[in-house]
Structures are given as C-alpha cells and as structure tokens.
Motif scaffolding. Structure first.
Motif, mmCIF file in Angstrom:
data_model
loop_
_atom_site.group_PDB
_atom_site.id
_atom_site.type_symbol
_atom_site.label_atom_id
_atom_site.label_comp_id
_atom_site.label_asym_id
_atom_site.label_seq_id
_atom_site.Cartn_x
_atom_site.Cartn_y
_atom_site.Cartn_z
ATOM 1 N N ASP A 134 0.177 -1.034 0.372
ATOM 2 C CA ASP A 134 -0.295 0.067 -0.213
ATOM 3 C C ASP A 134 1.237 1.562 0.171
ATOM 4 N N LYS A 178 1.791 2.980 2.976
ATOM 5 C CA LYS A 178 2.886 2.606 3.992
ATOM 6 C C LYS A 178 4.041 3.548 3.965
ATOM 7 N N GLY A 219 3.344 5.797 6.675
ATOM 8 C CA GLY A 219 3.893 5.552 7.553
ATOM 9 C C GLY A 219 5.240 5.557 8.120
ATOM 10 N N CYS A 224 25.726 7.236 12.104
ATOM 11 C CA CYS A 224 24.312 8.790 11.058
ATOM 12 C C CYS A 224 25.926 10.076 12.402
ATOM 13 N N TYR A 248 20.932 0.293 0.656
ATOM 14 C CA TYR A 248 19.933 -1.272 1.396
ATOM 15 C C TYR A 248 20.793 -1.828 -0.040
ATOM 16 N N ALA A 273 14.252 -5.259 4.067
ATOM 17 C CA ALA A 273 13.654 -3.887 4.465
ATOM 18 C C ALA A 273 13.645 -2.426 4.759
ATOM 19 N N GLY A 307 16.378 -4.046 11.952
ATOM 20 C CA GLY A 307 15.220 -2.858 11.786
ATOM 21 C C GLY A 307 14.732 -2.238 12.902
ATOM 22 N N LYS A 308 13.508 -3.267 13.357
ATOM 23 C CA LYS A 308 13.046 -2.847 14.867
ATOM 24 C C LYS A 308 13.390 -2.684 16.155
ATOM 25 N N SER A 324 16.768 -1.413 15.642
ATOM 26 C CA SER A 324 17.398 -0.174 15.301
ATOM 27 C C SER A 324 16.265 1.155 15.949
ATOM 28 N N TYR A 357 17.302 3.630 18.951
ATOM 29 C CA TYR A 357 17.663 4.788 18.922
ATOM 30 C C TYR A 357 16.426 5.461 20.248
ATOM 31 N N HIS A 380 17.942 13.507 13.893
ATOM 32 C CA HIS A 380 18.379 12.449 13.246
ATOM 33 C C HIS A 380 16.753 11.823 12.352
ATOM 34 N N PRO A 419 16.433 9.465 9.992
ATOM 35 C CA PRO A 419 16.530 7.709 9.154
ATOM 36 C C PRO A 419 15.343 8.035 7.814
ATOM 37 N N PHE A 420 13.774 8.204 8.570
ATOM 38 C CA PHE A 420 12.520 8.619 8.433
ATOM 39 C C PHE A 420 11.932 9.312 8.731
ATOM 40 N N LYS A 439 7.874 9.122 16.329
ATOM 41 C CA LYS A 439 8.207 8.301 17.993
ATOM 42 C C LYS A 439 8.973 9.039 18.721
ATOM 43 N N ASN A 452 16.565 8.910 4.113
ATOM 44 C CA ASN A 452 18.153 8.789 4.642
ATOM 45 C C ASN A 452 18.845 9.366 3.584
ATOM 46 N N SER A 457 23.848 5.075 14.760
ATOM 47 C CA SER A 457 23.470 3.376 15.301
ATOM 48 C C SER A 457 25.380 2.439 15.529
HETATM 49 N N1 CAA Z 1 -0.653 2.198 6.299
HETATM 50 C C1 CAA Z 1 -0.598 3.664 7.097
HETATM 51 N N2 CAA Z 1 0.153 3.293 7.859
HETATM 52 C C2 CAA Z 1 1.419 2.217 7.335
HETATM 53 C C3 CAA Z 1 0.627 1.143 6.168
HETATM 54 C C4 CAA Z 1 -0.518 1.314 5.639
HETATM 55 N N3 CAA Z 1 -1.230 1.167 4.893
HETATM 56 N N4 CAA Z 1 1.759 0.365 6.016
HETATM 57 C C5 CAA Z 1 2.302 0.214 7.280
HETATM 58 N N5 CAA Z 1 2.385 1.270 8.258
HETATM 59 C C6 CAA Z 1 2.736 1.912 9.310
HETATM 60 C C7 CAA Z 1 3.674 0.927 10.071
HETATM 61 O O1 CAA Z 1 2.092 0.553 11.123
HETATM 62 C C8 CAA Z 1 4.626 1.749 11.009
HETATM 63 O O2 CAA Z 1 4.218 2.437 11.538
HETATM 64 P P1 CAA Z 1 4.530 1.953 13.774
HETATM 65 O O3 CAA Z 1 5.789 1.671 13.657
HETATM 66 O O4 CAA Z 1 4.270 3.423 13.831
HETATM 67 O O5 CAA Z 1 3.662 0.890 13.460
HETATM 68 C C9 CAA Z 1 5.496 2.028 9.322
HETATM 69 O O6 CAA Z 1 4.555 2.007 8.363
HETATM 70 C C10 CAA Z 1 6.277 0.707 9.121
HETATM 71 O O7 CAA Z 1 6.115 -0.634 8.930
HETATM 72 P P2 CAA Z 1 6.744 -2.003 9.149
HETATM 73 O O8 CAA Z 1 7.798 -1.588 10.269
HETATM 74 O O9 CAA Z 1 5.874 -2.554 8.814
HETATM 75 O O10 CAA Z 1 7.750 -1.345 8.033
HETATM 76 P P3 CAA Z 1 9.306 -2.378 7.604
HETATM 77 O O11 CAA Z 1 9.085 -3.353 8.465
HETATM 78 O O12 CAA Z 1 8.982 -2.783 6.276
HETATM 79 O O13 CAA Z 1 10.462 -1.232 7.911
HETATM 80 C C11 CAA Z 1 11.557 -0.796 9.275
HETATM 81 C C12 CAA Z 1 10.729 -0.814 8.721
HETATM 82 C C13 CAA Z 1 12.221 -1.227 10.134
HETATM 83 C C14 CAA Z 1 12.397 1.248 9.945
HETATM 84 C C15 CAA Z 1 13.193 -0.896 8.001
HETATM 85 O O14 CAA Z 1 12.500 0.504 7.056
HETATM 86 C C16 CAA Z 1 14.486 -0.459 8.145
HETATM 87 O O15 CAA Z 1 15.068 -2.427 8.631
HETATM 88 N N6 CAA Z 1 15.354 0.348 8.156
HETATM 89 C C17 CAA Z 1 16.561 0.845 7.921
HETATM 90 C C18 CAA Z 1 16.717 0.787 9.673
HETATM 91 C C19 CAA Z 1 16.643 2.593 9.645
HETATM 92 O O16 CAA Z 1 16.306 3.368 9.866
HETATM 93 N N7 CAA Z 1 16.375 1.606 11.685
HETATM 94 C C20 CAA Z 1 15.414 3.364 12.218
HETATM 95 C C21 CAA Z 1 16.403 3.673 13.359
HETATM 96 S S1 CAA Z 1 18.075 3.646 13.648
HETATM 97 C C22 CAA Z 1 18.722 4.958 12.246
HETATM 98 O O17 CAA Z 1 17.769 5.710 12.577
HETATM 99 C C23 CAA Z 1 20.570 4.936 12.282
HETATM 100 C C24 CAA Z 1 20.219 4.974 10.680
HETATM 101 O O18 CAA Z 1 20.412 6.081 10.204
HETATM 102 C C25 CAA Z 1 19.847 3.495 10.047
#
Ligand code: CAA
Length: 445
Positions: free
Chosen positions: A31, A34, A38, A120, A154, A159, A208-209, A211, A215, A244, A246-247, A253, A328, A364
């Motif tokens: 979707d 997301k 998201g 970062c 990546y 993810a 990912g989760k 991380s 943070y 910072h 990343p998204f 949060k 990012n 990280s």
């Molecule tokens: N409509 C609205 N929202 C939606 C949706 C939809 N249809 N589908 C999903 N979402 C939401 C989810 O609920 C979730 O939000 P919440 O966390 O608030 O619940 C969000 O969208 C993301 O969805 P998922 O968690 O299912 O996404 P994912 O499993 O594909 O992965 C991630 C998300 C783990 C962040 C992944 O992108 C990742 O691994 N990223 C790299 C690591 C990263 O950036 N980590 C951040 C902290 S570490 C850091 O900051 C250092 C750095 O720069 C890397």
C-alpha cells in the motif's frame, strides 16, 4: 567565551529520484500509504553513475566556498563524516580537497584533514571537533569545513530499501557565526549495541525493529545527560527540534518520547491532566512491564491532544520537509533537518533571530547526542542562498528498471556499464580509476 557555530551551510542531493508510493510500492505489492503515512517518505535521492560521496561533498563545498568568497588558505580543517567510505586508509577529505584544488588552482596543504566514523552521528561529532579546535584557539583565525556525505544504499529486498537516499551537507564552522551558535552544554547516550552495522561490507546488516528501539533508548539517555549538564529541554522553549531522520516516522516516535519526558512535572503536564491524566511514575508500579504499558498508553493519548499536535506541527514537522523527498542521508540527515526548518521559517516570514533549536543526533551502534543552538542575526541571508528546491525539482525520476540498473551501478560486487541518466554541468564527476585503485575526479563546466 568565544561564540562558535555554523556560519554557512550548503546541500547537494544525488541527481536521481525514485518515487516511493508511485514506483516502489507497486513493485513491492504494498500500500503506498505505508510509505507516505507510515514511514512518512515520498521519494529517495540516488546518485547518478558519475556521482558518489566525493562528488556530492565537493559540489556542496564548492558552492559554499564560492558564495562565502573563501580561498583554500582560509580553511584550516576539512573533516568528512561518512559511513559510505570506500578506503580504509585514505580519507575522503583528501579527495574532496583534491577536487577543490583543481578549481581553485591553490591548495589546502596546511589544513588538517580527517574522516569521522560513528554511523549517522559522525557529522555532529565532526562539528564538535571543529568547535573544540576553534574554542581552544588553535585555529589561528581559520575556519573548518565539516562535510557529511553518504550514499545510504541497502541490499535489494532489505526492509531498509524503502529508506535509501544520497546527498551531502557542507557546513562552515567559524567564530561569530552567521547561522547558529552552539551551546556549551551537551548530553550523550551511548551503549555497545548491535542494531545496524557494516562489518567490512558495502550494504548494512540491520535489525530494523530493534534499531528503532535503540534510537529511542539512547535519545532518552542523551536528554537526561543534557539536563544533568544544565541544558533546558522544556519543549516550548525551542523554535525547532531537528532530529536525526532515517525516515520521518522515526522522528514522530522520538518527538513523542522526548515531549513526554520533558513535560514531566511542568505546567503542561498539569494543564493536560484533566484530559489524559498525569503520566505514570515508575515508583507506582511493582512490575516493569505494567509500567511500560502504562507509559505507552499515556504517550499515545498525549500525541492525540491538540496541545501536542500544535506543538509537533510548529516545532518538528518543518524539519522533515526535505527529508520526505530525499530519504535517509545518514551522517547528513540531522543537518538537513536543521536546514529544512530554517528554510520553512524563511518561507513563513518568521523572525528567528535569538530563537533556540534543540538538536538530537543519533548513530547506530549506538550513540545519541543533544545540544542547543541559538539562531544568529545573519540566518535569513544564509538560508536564502540555498537552492535545494531547484535541485529536488531537477532530479531525474527513475522507472523501476532504471532504479535496478542504478542500484547495480553502485554495487561494488556487480560489473555494470549502465550509462548516466543525466548530463553533468558545473559539477565534479567520477572519472574512473587510477593505477593504485584510487578514484579519479574532474570538474565539468
Ligand atoms: N498505512 C499507514 N501506515 C502503514 C501502512 C499503511 N498501509 N502499512 C504500514 N504502516 C506503518 C506501520 O504501522 C509502521 O508504523 P509504526 O512503526 O508507527 O507502527 C510503519 O508504517 C512501517 O511499517 P513496518 O514496520 O511494517 O515497515 P517495515 O517492516 O518494512 O520496516 C523499518 C520498517 C524497520 C524501519 C525498515 O525500513 C528498516 O529496517 N529501515 C532501516 C533501519 C532504520 O532506518 N532504522 C531507524 C533507526 S536506526 C537509525 O536511525 C540509523 C540509521 O539512519 C539507519
């Protein structure tokens, strides 16, 4: 005490873009919301085939030096922060200096050059190094170029692929700065964590989760340390709070956690008590799990209040405007967030002089840092010079097939001969390999 801070800032985005809801989501069978709702992302920047961390860094630095009318001898220090380095010995700053020397015809032979690594947060650590160098009086009137540059790629299918990006931010650190002055107070939250790492590999290994949790935990620790150092964290005392990024969903949060922590025991907590109660205190719980659940419920209710929503829209959301369109940029991302907020204030005609920013950096592995900044009278003229909108608009919009080719072109393990998608003009380009495996660059008029 000497006033030290950022005198000028320049941004350089990769020349390509990938539409996340329009191109990425359909290929992944997901979707689009997301990404837009998201993660909070609309697009990612990518480097064209002739771009890399050196070209983006050198391009941002040349723009900055030209508009500040600087010559190489005015610069006593060049530090590059990156987590995309391609050499374990020769620092990226030497390549950047070499590029700039080609244009200037004079050299940086008396500038101290280095490369900082701590995921970062290294960009902020480099600012700190420059601050210390100047505050100690060792700079002899010269300025520091602090450059944060990354290609945040990546592995395909990871993810993190949705959060990629590429770009550079160059900052000029100086006495009596035109843009922002740094606070002396700082807070750190640091622990040995395994959340995101690149053990001699190009693409990261990411939990990912986890991380996300790391943070938040380190950022809370950094807040506590900042408060212990005498730093003010009252959420209403800051015009903007760049984190910072990343998204943007990660910042959503972090902002909620920070706001809840900072409002404990304040007038805001009392004002909101009728609507959502007072926040749970750990001493009222025998069980840690129950306490954490209660805190989560309180935080969720807090973020639904008008009070919080107004604060977030005013203080945090404007820091995310650019990041939504580029993804990012690792070391550069918090510095992009600061620039994004100041640009938003300029567009809105807000007078920020004397206002304060609370800056939350994170890397990280893991470490967070918090410091404050005071906006200086010259901020408007400085931010007015940024051309980030034009850069974003001029990016080439990749189709899915083209994205796959570009990812391969930058993958060190893939032999690729894909042609560039854009034509370089007035910028440095990667120009092939030298006899010792070094990268070579040239300036294209
Ligand atoms: N409509 C609205 N929202 C939606 C949706 C939809 N249809 N589908 C999903 N979402 C939401 C989810 O609920 C979730 O939000 P919440 O966390 O608030 O619940 C969000 O969208 C993301 O969805 P998922 O968690 O299912 O996404 P994912 O499993 O594909 O992965 C991630 C998300 C783990 C962040 C992944 O992108 C990742 O691994 N990223 C790299 C690591 C990263 O950036 N980590 C951040 C902290 S570490 C850091 O900051 C250092 C750095 O720069 C890397």
């Amino acid at each position: 005490m000497t006033s030290v801070g950022i005198d000028a800032i320049e941004i350089w985005t990769g020349n390509l873009t990938l539409d996340l809801p329009g191109t990425f989501a359909p290929e992944k069978g997901e979707d689009p919301e997301k990404y837009t709702k998201g993660l909070g992302l609309h697009a990612s920047s990518f480097p064209d085939t002739y771009e890399d961390i050196v070209t983006m860094a050198a391009n941002a630095s040349l723009r900055l030096m030209e508009r500040k009318d600087l010559e190489p001898e005015d610069v006593g220090r060049i530090d590059v922060a990156t987590e995309s380095a391609f050499d374990n010995s020769k620092p990226v700053s030497t390549y950047v200096a070499g590029c700039l020397e080609e244009v200037y015809g004079s050299d940086f032979h008396h500038a101290n050059k280095g490369e900082r690594k701590f995921a970062c947060i290294a960009g902020t650590q480099s600012l700190n190094d420059a601050y210390n160098w100047i505050a100690s009086g060792r700079n002899r009137g010269r300025k520091a170029l602090v450059i944060a540059t990354d290609t945040a790629l990546y592995a395909r299918g990871d993810a993190g692929e949705a959060t990629q990006g590429a770009g550079a931010v160059t900052m000029l650190v100086d006495e009596d700065p035109d843009l922002v002055e740094f606070s002396a107070e700082q807070g750190y939250g640091s622990a040995d964590e395994t959340d995101f790492l690149k053990p001699n590999q190009q693409f990261p290994s990411v939990d990912g989760k986890r991380s996300v949790q790391v943070y938040l935990a380190r950022m809370r620790e950094a807040m506590e340390d900042f408060e212990a150092a005498g730093g003010d964290t009252h959420p209403d005392n800051f015009a903007y709070i760049p984190f910072h990024t990343p998204f943007p969903g990660m910042v959503r949060k972090a902002a909620a956690l920070g706001y809840r922590h900072a409002l404990r025991g304040t007038d805001i907590e009392s004002d909101l008590a009728d609507e959502i109660g007072r926040q749970p205190r750990p001493e009222a719980f025998d069980d840690q799990e129950e306490y954490l659940e209660a805190i989560k419920e309180y935080t969720d209710a807090l973020t639904e209040t008008d009070h919080y929503r107004d604060w977030y829209a005013r203080t945090v959301d404007p820091t995310l405007d650019v990041s939504r369109e580029v993804g990012n940029w690792y070391t550069a991302s918090v510095h992009l967030a600061r620039a994004s907020a100041l640009r938003s204030a300029l567009d809105a005609g807000t007078d920020l002089t004397g206002e304060r920013l609370l800056v939350g950096s994170y890397g990280s592995g893991a470490q967070a840092e918090i410091h404050a900044e005071t906006v200086q009278p010259g901020w408007r003229d400085e931010i007015h010079q940024l051309n980030v909108e034009e850069q974003l608009e001029e990016r080439y919009d990749l189709s899915w097939d083209e994205y796959e080719q570009v990812h391969d072109a930058h993958n060190h393990d893939v032999d690729s001969d894909v042609e560039s998608f854009t034509t370089p003009s007035g910028e440095f380009v990667f120009d092939g390999w030298g006899r010792m495996g070094e990268r070579q660059y040239r300036y294209v008029e």
